[in-house]
Design a protein around this motif. Structure first.
Motif, short mmCIF file in Angstrom:
data_model
loop_
_atom_site.label_atom_id
_atom_site.label_comp_id
_atom_site.label_asym_id
_atom_site.label_seq_id
_atom_site.Cartn_x
_atom_site.Cartn_y
_atom_site.Cartn_z
N UNK A 67 25.41 52.47 81.71
CA UNK A 67 25.91 52.73 83.06
C UNK A 67 25.32 51.75 84.07
N UNK A 68 24.02 51.47 83.93
CA UNK A 68 23.37 50.53 84.84
C UNK A 68 23.96 49.14 84.67
N UNK A 69 24.24 48.76 83.41
CA UNK A 69 24.83 47.45 83.13
C UNK A 69 26.23 47.34 83.73
N UNK A 70 27.03 48.41 83.57
CA UNK A 70 28.39 48.40 84.15
C UNK A 70 28.31 48.34 85.67
N UNK A 71 27.38 49.08 86.23
CA UNK A 71 27.20 49.07 87.69
C UNK A 71 26.87 47.67 88.18
N UNK A 72 26.00 46.97 87.44
CA UNK A 72 25.62 45.61 87.82
C UNK A 72 26.81 44.67 87.76
N UNK A 92 38.26 45.09 82.96
CA UNK A 92 37.41 45.93 83.80
C UNK A 92 36.22 46.40 82.96
N UNK A 93 34.98 46.21 83.44
CA UNK A 93 33.81 46.62 82.65
C UNK A 93 33.76 48.11 82.35
#
Length: 246
Positions: A67-72, A92-93
């Motif tokens: 989730x943090x990676x997608x948010x970034x 889209x990530x």
């Protein structure tokens, strides 16, 4: 030396189940997931479990990293793409996560349907015809509620914030053994004595990690045994516990 109190719970069904719970609870469009919001809510659950030093499965932490990676990736500036370079267009990530959630929801709904059919089948039986004309029935509805373990975990996290129990601890190093069976009996008596239901927070009077964890586990066991049930008037309201009507 004060040793950490660790407990493993099997009641959590996995990170996808938690994400699906958040999507339903906050009425999020699964096809357009607000990553920042869902990540924040997801991490609140993880932090609550860590405060209690529950043994969190590694898959929950892997999902947190995802989730943090997608948010970034969502925060990165979008580049203009020429038609000639359309083959190199990156999707889209959130796409992969969305597909996993939709697939998980499909199987979860199918499992619930099969469970309902099984319960209906268990109620069917045959016997010789009997007349019930002279019998009277006093039907007492039994309400089990639809509160999940994630709702209870959210209530626990809010209680930590209200009571400023950011890290439940004892001021002195001392042993506090609480048999879960004894705690179950105590909770059951308190709930029975409260005709209008008892507030969730009232079952956690001591800022002791041992007491909090054992109380939480005792509640789960009592709900599993259909001795008590939780009820919430609407989303984000206070949880109340009631005895199952016999």
């Amino acid at each position: 030396m004060n040793q950490a109190y660790e407990v493993k719970l099997d009641a959590f069904e996995g990170p996808l189940d938690l994400l699906l719970h958040l999507i339903n609870r906050y009425e999020i469009d699964i096809y357009d997931i607000p990553v920042a919001q869902i990540t924040r809510q997801y991490m609140e659950y993880i932090h609550t479990m860590q405060r209690m030093e529950l043994n969190i499965a590694s898959e929950y932490l892997v999902m947190a990293s995802t989730l943090v990676a997608i948010k970034s990736q969502m925060l990165l500036p979008k580049q203009e793409i020429d038609i000639e370079d359309s083959e190199e267009y990156m999707e889209d990530p959130r796409e992969e996560l969305m597909k996993r959630l939709i697939e998980y929801r499909k199987y979860k709904e199918a499992a619930e349907t099969l469970k309902e059919k099984e319960m209906e089948a268990n109620q069917l039986f045959t016997r010789a015809p009997v007349s019930f004309e002279n019998l009277t029935f006093d039907k007492v509805p039994v309400v089990q509620g639809d509160i999940s373990i994630y709702d209870m975990l959210e209530a626990l996290g809010k209680m930590f914030e209200r009571k400023k129990w950011n890290t439940p601890h004892d001021t002195t190093v001392q042993r506090m053994d609480i048999p879960i069976e004894k705690r179950m009996q105590d909770i059951l008596h308190k709930v029975k004595d409260s005709k209008g239901g008892i507030e969730f927070d009232q079952l956690f009077p001591y800022p002791s990690r041992t007491h909090v964890v054992v109380t939480f586990m005792a509640l789960l066991e009592l709900m599993k045994a259909k001795e008590i049930y939780c009820k919430q008037t609407k989303h984000f309201d206070t949880l109340y516990l009631y005895c199952m009507e016999e």
